[in-house]
Design a protein around this motif. Structure first.
Motif, PDB file in Angstrom:
ATOM      1  N   SER A 103       0.826  -1.205   0.000  1.00  0.00           N
ATOM      2  CA  SER A 103       0.000   0.000   0.000  1.00  0.00           C
ATOM      3  C   SER A 103       0.859   1.253   0.000  1.00  0.00           C
ATOM      4  N   ALA A 104       0.721   2.061  -1.046  1.00  0.00           N
ATOM      5  CA  ALA A 104       1.454   3.325  -1.116  1.00  0.00           C
ATOM      6  C   ALA A 104       1.023   4.265   0.005  1.00  0.00           C
ATOM      7  N   GLU A 105      -0.256   4.212   0.358  1.00  0.00           N
ATOM      8  CA  GLU A 105      -0.772   5.089   1.400  1.00  0.00           C
ATOM      9  C   GLU A 105      -0.208   4.716   2.774  1.00  0.00           C
ATOM     10  N   MET A 106      -0.119   3.425   3.050  1.00  0.00           N
ATOM     11  CA  MET A 106       0.477   2.994   4.320  1.00  0.00           C
ATOM     12  C   MET A 106       1.960   3.367   4.374  1.00  0.00           C
ATOM     13  N   LEU A 107       2.659   3.222   3.258  1.00  0.00           N
ATOM     14  CA  LEU A 107       4.077   3.576   3.233  1.00  0.00           C
ATOM     15  C   LEU A 107       4.288   5.071   3.401  1.00  0.00           C
ATOM     16  N   SER A 108       3.359   5.872   2.915  1.00  0.00           N
ATOM     17  CA  SER A 108       3.456   7.311   3.124  1.00  0.00           C
ATOM     18  C   SER A 108       3.407   7.638   4.610  1.00  0.00           C
ATOM     19  N   GLU A 109       2.511   6.968   5.336  1.00  0.00           N
ATOM     20  CA  GLU A 109       2.459   7.144   6.785  1.00  0.00           C
ATOM     21  C   GLU A 109       3.733   6.631   7.440  1.00  0.00           C
ATOM     22  N   ALA A 110       4.244   5.505   6.958  1.00  0.00           N
ATOM     23  CA  ALA A 110       5.459   4.920   7.535  1.00  0.00           C
ATOM     24  C   ALA A 110       6.653   5.860   7.393  1.00  0.00           C
ATOM     25  N   ARG A 111       6.768   6.485   6.244  1.00  0.00           N
ATOM     26  CA  ARG A 111       7.903   7.400   6.024  1.00  0.00           C
ATOM     27  C   ARG A 111       7.820   8.614   6.934  1.00  0.00           C
ATOM     28  N   ASN A 112       6.615   8.999   7.319  1.00  0.00           N
ATOM     29  CA  ASN A 112       6.461  10.099   8.274  1.00  0.00           C
ATOM     30  C   ASN A 112       6.786   9.662   9.692  1.00  0.00           C
ATOM     31  N   ASN A 113       6.648   8.371   9.962  1.00  0.00           N
ATOM     32  CA  ASN A 113       6.835   7.853  11.316  1.00  0.00           C
ATOM     33  C   ASN A 113       8.246   7.390  11.619  1.00  0.00           C
ATOM     34  N   CYS A 114       9.022   7.096  10.589  1.00  0.00           N
ATOM     35  CA  CYS A 114      10.300   6.425  10.830  1.00  0.00           C
ATOM     36  C   CYS A 114      11.291   6.726   9.710  1.00  0.00           C
ATOM     37  N   LYS A 115      12.542   6.967  10.098  1.00  0.00           N
ATOM     38  CA  LYS A 115      13.601   7.157   9.112  1.00  0.00           C
ATOM     39  C   LYS A 115      14.239   5.804   8.812  1.00  0.00           C
ATOM     40  N   ALA A 116      13.663   5.132   7.845  1.00  0.00           N
ATOM     41  CA  ALA A 116      14.178   3.829   7.402  1.00  0.00           C
ATOM     42  C   ALA A 116      13.916   3.720   5.911  1.00  0.00           C
ATOM     43  N   LEU A 117      14.439   2.679   5.304  1.00  0.00           N
ATOM     44  CA  LEU A 117      14.199   2.438   3.891  1.00  0.00           C
ATOM     45  C   LEU A 117      12.880   1.702   3.741  1.00  0.00           C
ATOM     46  N   PHE A 118      11.991   2.238   2.912  1.00  0.00           N
ATOM     47  CA  PHE A 118      10.701   1.604   2.656  1.00  0.00           C
ATOM     48  C   PHE A 118      10.547   1.342   1.165  1.00  0.00           C
ATOM     49  N   VAL A 119      10.002   0.160   0.848  1.00  0.00           N
ATOM     50  CA  VAL A 119       9.852  -0.281  -0.529  1.00  0.00           C
ATOM     51  C   VAL A 119       8.422  -0.753  -0.748  1.00  0.00           C
ATOM     52  N   GLN A 120       7.817  -0.321  -1.849  1.00  0.00           N
ATOM     53  CA  GLN A 120       6.471  -0.785  -2.170  1.00  0.00           C
ATOM     54  C   GLN A 120       6.560  -2.073  -2.973  1.00  0.00           C
ATOM     55  N   GLN A 121       6.110  -3.150  -2.360  1.00  0.00           N
ATOM     56  CA  GLN A 121       6.115  -4.469  -3.000  1.00  0.00           C
ATOM     57  C   GLN A 121       4.967  -5.295  -2.437  1.00  0.00           C
ATOM     58  N   ASP A 122       4.353  -6.081  -3.296  1.00  0.00           N
ATOM     59  CA  ASP A 122       3.411  -7.096  -2.847  1.00  0.00           C
ATOM     60  C   ASP A 122       4.211  -8.218  -2.198  1.00  0.00           C
ATOM     61  N   MET A 123       3.821  -8.634  -1.000  1.00  0.00           N
ATOM     62  CA  MET A 123       4.565  -9.669  -0.288  1.00  0.00           C
ATOM     63  C   MET A 123       4.629 -10.976  -1.078  1.00  0.00           C
ATOM     64  N   ARG A 124       3.653 -11.197  -1.956  1.00  0.00           N
ATOM     65  CA  ARG A 124       3.644 -12.418  -2.770  1.00  0.00           C
ATOM     66  C   ARG A 124       4.772 -12.426  -3.799  1.00  0.00           C
ATOM     67  N   ARG A 125       5.302 -11.253  -4.101  1.00  0.00           N
ATOM     68  CA  ARG A 125       6.385 -11.134  -5.096  1.00  0.00           C
ATOM     69  C   ARG A 125       7.628 -10.519  -4.469  1.00  0.00           C
ATOM     70  N   LEU A 126       7.872 -10.849  -3.217  1.00  0.00           N
ATOM     71  CA  LEU A 126       8.997 -10.289  -2.474  1.00  0.00           C
ATOM     72  C   LEU A 126      10.312 -10.516  -3.219  1.00  0.00           C
ATOM     73  N   GLN A 127      11.064  -9.439  -3.431  1.00  0.00           N
ATOM     74  CA  GLN A 127      12.361  -9.537  -4.085  1.00  0.00           C
ATOM     75  C   GLN A 127      13.229  -8.385  -3.610  1.00  0.00           C
ATOM     76  N   LEU A 128      14.209  -8.676  -2.748  1.00  0.00           N
ATOM     77  CA  LEU A 128      15.097  -7.658  -2.211  1.00  0.00           C
ATOM     78  C   LEU A 128      16.430  -7.683  -2.945  1.00  0.00           C
ATOM     79  N   THR A 129      17.186  -6.606  -2.802  1.00  0.00           N
ATOM     80  CA  THR A 129      18.443  -6.496  -3.544  1.00  0.00           C
ATOM     81  C   THR A 129      19.536  -7.375  -2.950  1.00  0.00           C
ATOM     82  N   ARG A 130      19.405  -7.736  -1.680  1.00  0.00           N
ATOM     83  CA  ARG A 130      20.386  -8.643  -1.062  1.00  0.00           C
ATOM     84  C   ARG A 130      19.729  -9.395   0.083  1.00  0.00           C
TER      85      ARG A 130
END
Length: 239
Positions: free
Chosen positions: A67-94
């Motif tokens: 959810s882009a909307e949930m991530l928008s709230e997350a970025r306001n709440n915490c200084k961390a890296l956030f990525v928009q991805q469906d958990m069913r297609r999880l793919q991280l860089t490392r």
């Protein structure tokens, strides 16, 4: 409307009574310490409440949510890296040292999607890495949530939550009334969610097939199991 679109900016206010993120984070940090974890993937991170707590414990966390909307709230709440991805297609860089998925994220997966999701998690973890997640129990979804109506009434928002129990899922229809401006009028928004009912044997079999070894199964992050437990916690490690 997609789940957690309009609801995103009110999510923490409307659900704070039901989720003890602080004690959950202490359990997760205990697991992280046992495995010398530095990097954590917070899957279905929502508004980033757990992400923030894990960062406060000194961990490097990447938050993932569809959810882009949930991530928008997350970025306001915490200084961390956030990525928009469906958990069913999880793919991280490392690969990560640990993965977590808190507050019913796995209940949004159907029974057929469990093992593929666990495989995705395994593919994005280092060998021996822990994976901790929770689910709402069959008891909670069938006896407490299913076929019931709930509401949360705040000063400027009212949430109505109507549930219909199916064979192995619960359809949740949420209606949010929000006071707008100084007119005193309310705007209405509707969302539909489906949570799936997963049994203990079903989850354990899917974990095993995906290459995980179950280390601990408790109620609500370290509490004793009982027939009327509302939340199960599974702590597994990648083979």
């Amino acid at each position: 409307m997609q789940p957690y679109t309009v609801l995103a900016k009110f999510y923490d206010k409307l659900t704070y009574k039901d989720c003890d993120y602080t004690s959950w984070s202490q359990y997760l940090y205990g697991v992280a310490r046992r495995h010398n974890v530095r990097q954590v993937a917070d899957i279905a991170c929502g508004t980033g409440k757990m992400t923030r707590l894990l960062v406060q414990h000194g961990l490097s966390v990447i938050g993932i949510d569809a959810s882009a909307e949930m991530l928008s709230e997350a970025r306001n709440n915490c200084k961390a890296l956030f990525v928009q991805q469906d958990m069913r297609r999880l793919q991280l860089t490392r690969p990560q040292d640990m993965a977590v998925c808190v507050n019913d994220g796995v209940n949004y997966l159907s029974g057929d999607e469990l093992q593929p999701f666990f495989c995705r998690v395994a593919q994005n973890l280092n060998s021996g890495a822990p994976f901790v997640f929770d689910v709402s129990t069959p008891y909670k979804l069938t006896q407490v949530v299913g076929n019931n109506v709930f509401y949360v009434d705040e000063q400027d928002q009212t949430l109505l939550w109507s549930n219909r129990l199916g064979e192995n899922s619960v359809l949740m229809e949420l209606t949010l009334f929000e006071r707008t401006g100084e007119t005193g009028l309310y705007a209405r928004s509707d969302e539909r969610h489906i949570q799936f009912i997963h049994g203990e044997q079903q989850i354990c079999a899917a974990l095993d097939a995906a290459g995980f070894v179950l280390a601990e199964h408790t109620a609500d992050y370290g509490q004793p199991l009982c027939e009327q437990a509302l939340r199960w916690t599974f702590y597994a490690t990648k083979r």
